[in-house]
Design an enzyme around this catalytic site. Sequence first.
Site, short mmCIF file in Angstrom:
data_model
loop_
_atom_site.label_atom_id
_atom_site.label_comp_id
_atom_site.label_asym_id
_atom_site.label_seq_id
_atom_site.Cartn_x
_atom_site.Cartn_y
_atom_site.Cartn_z
CG HIS A 284 2.46 9.26 -1.87
ND1 HIS A 284 3.00 8.47 -0.89
CD2 HIS A 284 1.78 10.33 -0.80
CE1 HIS A 284 2.96 8.80 0.56
NE2 HIS A 284 1.98 10.06 0.40
CB CYS A 285 1.77 3.75 -2.31
SG CYS A 285 2.33 2.89 -3.85
CB THR A 286 5.98 2.53 0.26
OG1 THR A 286 5.20 2.78 1.38
CG2 THR A 286 7.37 2.43 0.32
CB THR B 228 0.72 4.75 -6.69
OG1 THR B 228 0.92 5.22 -5.34
CG2 THR B 228 0.97 5.85 -7.68
#
Length: 349
Positions: free
Chosen positions: A243-245, A251
């Site tokens: 995941h990222c933000t 992602t």
Amino acid sequence: MKKALLAATVVASALTAALITAPAANAGDRSAIPFTEATVTAGADGSFTLEWKAPGTRRVEIKANGKVVAKGGAQGRAVVTGLPAADRQWFDFKPQHGQGLRLADRLVKLDGTANFRDAGGYRTGTGQWVRMGEVYRSDALNKLTANDLAKLRRLHVRTVFDLRMEDERSKDADKVPAGAAYVVADVFAGSGSFQTMPRTPDEAVKAMVDAERAMVSGAGGKKAYAQVLEGIERDRDRSVLFHCTAGKDRTGWANAALLTALGVPRQTVEADYLASNDYRRAANDAILSHLPAQQAAVYKPLLDVRPEYLNAGYDEVGATYGSFDRYLKDGLGIDARELKQLKKDLLVG
């Protein structure tokens, strides 16, 4: 704006996923999976819409919780209601001949995320399918609730790869399921991406394109995506989550690289990538509604995913490595043995 760009957002959006088409199966191979299309779409009312195409098959039977919930021919659509509550509702698509599929809605509904979804459920160019329930992709995990974390434990999430930068991780630290390994895989480590904010929409688009290229050829990107793909290949206790933000760019490329490595057609990969626009629509609209019109115009390209962003990544692969196989081998260090094992683990059919 930088803080707003990197901030995690919630509010789940559309529960539908695009119906992906793929090349037809070899009608003479009855051991192969005959489905060329198959999807499960959860409705807001608790119903599930099942759609499928299985050329050459006269009868398809679909079970949930061991009971037949739908029947049809080579092509069909059914709406199923009244199923008991579950973390994920799984459906077994069984054709008259050949191998079946086990599918669920791609979105995993959590209180603290908007874009947590299964990486699988897609058909490759050779007629195999990517297993569901093995690899997940998501936006930030800092707002997960106790119920969310319990659900992820029940989904057997064993490893979490965090693709975010140091300031993102410090400000909004991940919450991970008990017992899961947490791995930092900072895609932009050491890069200059997003150090200055764009002033016009064109500058915003360029920033996203440049960032996509950096994901491919930057030192941080190569190291991070090598960690992710090698981690997925080596982890025999999946599920794996990256995941990222916002769960859309860093992602998005992680999942594009994974699906491309597995042989999923480019058109399907792009549809999966662009689906973030649907899943994040409510959250993105909420952000833009609080900005002055001029600022919103600059900001919108940063919230979107667009074909030109993903294409920039593939173009960078071609320019730097010549082919995607060379990118996997020379850029990420994924050799033929690892790629073979990855396909063995994640593909059915």
